[in-house]
Design an enzyme around this catalytic site. Sequence first.
Site, PDB file in Angstrom:
ATOM      1  N   GLY A 200       0.799  -1.213   0.000  1.00  0.00           N
ATOM      2  CA  GLY A 200       0.000   0.000   0.000  1.00  0.00           C
ATOM      3  C   GLY A 200       0.827   1.256   0.000  1.00  0.00           C
ATOM      4  N   GLY A 202       2.342   4.831   1.384  1.00  0.00           N
ATOM      5  CA  GLY A 202       2.891   5.307   2.658  1.00  0.00           C
ATOM      6  C   GLY A 202       1.898   6.124   3.468  1.00  0.00           C
ATOM      7  N   PRO A 203       1.336   7.198   2.859  1.00  0.00           N
ATOM      8  CG  PRO A 203       1.298   9.219   1.732  1.00  0.00           C
ATOM      9  CD  PRO A 203       1.677   7.772   1.552  1.00  0.00           C
ATOM     10  CB  VAL A 205      -0.646   0.866   4.263  1.00  0.00           C
ATOM     11  CG1 VAL A 205      -0.158  -0.300   5.122  1.00  0.00           C
ATOM     12  CG2 VAL A 205      -1.815   0.433   3.402  1.00  0.00           C
ATOM     13  N   GLY A 206       1.095   3.119   5.690  1.00  0.00           N
ATOM     14  CA  GLY A 206       2.214   3.483   6.573  1.00  0.00           C
ATOM     15  C   GLY A 206       1.750   4.374   7.715  1.00  0.00           C
ATOM     16  CD  GLU A 244      18.570   1.429   8.666  1.00  0.00           C
ATOM     17  OE1 GLU A 244      19.641   0.971   9.059  1.00  0.00           O
ATOM     18  OE2 GLU A 244      17.849   0.846   7.844  1.00  0.00           O
ATOM     19  CB  CYS A 278      20.592   5.399   1.839  1.00  0.00           C
ATOM     20  SG  CYS A 278      21.243   3.816   2.393  1.00  0.00           S
TER      21      CYS A 278
HETATM   22  P1  NAD Z   1      10.097   7.063   0.623  1.00  0.00           P
HETATM   23  O1  NAD Z   1      10.279   7.739   1.945  1.00  0.00           O
HETATM   24  O2  NAD Z   1       9.308   7.754  -0.412  1.00  0.00           O
HETATM   25  O3  NAD Z   1       9.392   5.654   0.836  1.00  0.00           O
HETATM   26  C1  NAD Z   1       9.919   4.691   1.714  1.00  0.00           C
HETATM   27  C2  NAD Z   1       8.785   3.915   2.330  1.00  0.00           C
HETATM   28  O4  NAD Z   1       8.058   4.796   3.171  1.00  0.00           O
HETATM   29  C3  NAD Z   1       7.788   3.371   1.308  1.00  0.00           C
HETATM   30  O5  NAD Z   1       7.343   2.108   1.726  1.00  0.00           O
HETATM   31  C4  NAD Z   1       6.670   4.397   1.364  1.00  0.00           C
HETATM   32  O6  NAD Z   1       5.413   3.879   0.987  1.00  0.00           O
HETATM   33  C5  NAD Z   1       6.691   4.781   2.831  1.00  0.00           C
HETATM   34  N1  NAD Z   1       6.148   6.102   3.134  1.00  0.00           N
HETATM   35  C6  NAD Z   1       6.218   7.218   2.379  1.00  0.00           C
HETATM   36  N2  NAD Z   1       5.560   8.234   3.000  1.00  0.00           N
HETATM   37  C7  NAD Z   1       5.107   7.742   4.171  1.00  0.00           C
HETATM   38  C8  NAD Z   1       4.345   8.281   5.243  1.00  0.00           C
HETATM   39  N3  NAD Z   1       3.912   9.545   5.214  1.00  0.00           N
HETATM   40  N4  NAD Z   1       4.042   7.482   6.299  1.00  0.00           N
HETATM   41  C9  NAD Z   1       4.473   6.219   6.327  1.00  0.00           C
HETATM   42  N5  NAD Z   1       5.172   5.619   5.337  1.00  0.00           N
HETATM   43  C10 NAD Z   1       5.488   6.389   4.277  1.00  0.00           C
HETATM   44  O7  NAD Z   1      11.551   6.664   0.113  1.00  0.00           O
HETATM   45  P2  NAD Z   1      11.924   5.862  -1.223  1.00  0.00           P
HETATM   46  O8  NAD Z   1      11.830   6.815  -2.360  1.00  0.00           O
HETATM   47  O9  NAD Z   1      11.152   4.589  -1.282  1.00  0.00           O
HETATM   48  O10 NAD Z   1      13.438   5.469  -0.934  1.00  0.00           O
HETATM   49  C11 NAD Z   1      14.493   6.313  -1.176  1.00  0.00           C
HETATM   50  C12 NAD Z   1      14.929   6.990   0.106  1.00  0.00           C
HETATM   51  O11 NAD Z   1      15.243   6.013   1.085  1.00  0.00           O
HETATM   52  C13 NAD Z   1      16.203   7.792  -0.094  1.00  0.00           C
HETATM   53  O12 NAD Z   1      16.108   8.992   0.612  1.00  0.00           O
HETATM   54  C14 NAD Z   1      17.267   6.888   0.518  1.00  0.00           C
HETATM   55  O13 NAD Z   1      18.431   7.568   0.938  1.00  0.00           O
HETATM   56  C15 NAD Z   1      16.524   6.287   1.647  1.00  0.00           C
HETATM   57  N6  NAD Z   1      17.145   5.043   2.094  1.00  0.00           N
HETATM   58  C16 NAD Z   1      17.796   5.016   3.285  1.00  0.00           C
HETATM   59  C17 NAD Z   1      18.449   3.855   3.702  1.00  0.00           C
HETATM   60  C18 NAD Z   1      19.182   3.784   4.997  1.00  0.00           C
HETATM   61  O14 NAD Z   1      19.541   2.672   5.432  1.00  0.00           O
HETATM   62  N7  NAD Z   1      19.452   4.889   5.643  1.00  0.00           N
HETATM   63  C19 NAD Z   1      18.418   2.738   2.886  1.00  0.00           C
HETATM   64  C20 NAD Z   1      17.746   2.799   1.679  1.00  0.00           C
HETATM   65  C21 NAD Z   1      17.109   3.964   1.297  1.00  0.00           C
END
Ligand code: NAD
Length: 433
Positions: A200, A202-203, A205-206, A244, A278
């Site tokens: 689902g 993020g905004p 299910v998350g 993270e 990341c």
């Molecule tokens: P994203 O934040 O858009 O999405 C990540 C996850 O969060 C997805 O499952 C998404 O559905 C969920 N999500 C988004 N908004 C949300 C909300 N408001 N509430 C709850 N869940 C929500 O990130 P992305 O584009 O999927 O991934 C790339 C990012 O992840 C980059 O910034 C990267 O640096 C970071 N990243 C960090 C690490 C680490 O270990 N630090 C590892 C991999 C990726």
Amino acid sequence: MNLKKFYINGEWVDPIEPNSIEVINPATEKSLGDVSVGSSEDVDKAVKAACEAFKSYSNTKVSERLELLTNIRNIYKKRFDDISSAIQSEMGAPKNLARGSQATVGLSHLKTAIRVLENHTFEYNHGSYVVRHEAIGVCGLITPWNWPINQVVSKLAPCLASGCVAILKPSEIAPISAMVIAEIFHEAGVPKGVFNLINGLGPVVGEAMSCHTGIDMMSFTGSTRGGIAVAKASANTVKRVCQELGGKSPNIILDDDNFNKSITDGVKSCMSNTGQSCNAPTRMLVPADRYSEAIEIANEANNKIITGDPNSETTDVGPLVSKAQYDKVQKLIQSGINSGANLVTGGLGKPEGLEIGYYVKPTIFSEVTNDMEIAREEIFGPVLTLMSYKNFDEAIEIANDTEYGLAAYVTGSDKDELMRYARQLKAGQIHLN
Ligand code: NAD
């Protein structure tokens, strides 16, 4: 595999409200199928199952959990090709990367969890106290698309090892490899309700997971924006939050015999996974009096990188994950050009002959200053910014002048020098060579 189902309470079930989005193969721009996107009602259902499962799973013996993790690891090995090909098609990782790193890292996390569990002391005396490590409870796990299995297994393996139960929401952009993991867990005999998967947005299910009173901890990996949203939504229920987030990591190149290799490795590392890591070392800092030499070496290293079809054994760099990511990277390359940085190689548009798929040109900018957008924003594409430093203090100042703090790199041959820099860097992980 039926992409429309969720895995809740040990079985594949329909979402409460039917709703779906397309998953796109970024190399072909073709649909891989429609995946269901859940609602807060699906989250309620999974939380109920997980809470019930926690009562008995948290009391299992270490030996039982070791057996379970070993079963999972064995079945993972059997399904290795399914995992790597799912990663390849959902996020475009080239075959060698998908197999050699992206899928392999899941096995490493399982191995580590088993080793730690074998040696962990859950209860011991400390003076007149008894210290007891207890399972936290129901863990909500939210993962990104860029290293999809790395994040999924690095959360699930310790979760199961410690006696916790999980609700996983993988990235909606790359959910298929996580569904293979659910199949593996099912086959391995993970008790019902211990592991649940809901796909689902993020905004929706998350957010529902973060707010839920039945979830004891949220573990989030993704963007800083998403991490903030999860932490805020979790605050009212005072649950633990583990984050993270993103990075804009500096790589300080030392002036020594390894200069050529340090720069070449730094370029490869930045471009790997199409720059979508990341901890990618995206800001390279080189000594000012060897700046032109560094540009030449970096250019040469970049020209050897093969961008193309993820199916080919010779491809180093595949497409970006999505059209949105492609547009974002193009916008930031344009910003670099507009801000007066010098385009050494790469640039706007798609590489020749790769019109279909979200391919971009691995790009290097020189004459970059740390206040430019391309030096401050996490581009999350194959774009390297080359900057110069005059001395130790200036290198450290530029390196630490960032909103991020995930990783930093120092590359060179002198161990003492590497450590001198490393001690002053402010980041969670410091990579020496
Ligand atoms: P994203 O934040 O858009 O999405 C990540 C996850 O969060 C997805 O499952 C998404 O559905 C969920 N999500 C988004 N908004 C949300 C909300 N408001 N509430 C709850 N869940 C929500 O990130 P992305 O584009 O999927 O991934 C790339 C990012 O992840 C980059 O910034 C990267 O640096 C970071 N990243 C960090 C690490 C680490 O270990 N630090 C590892 C991999 C990726």
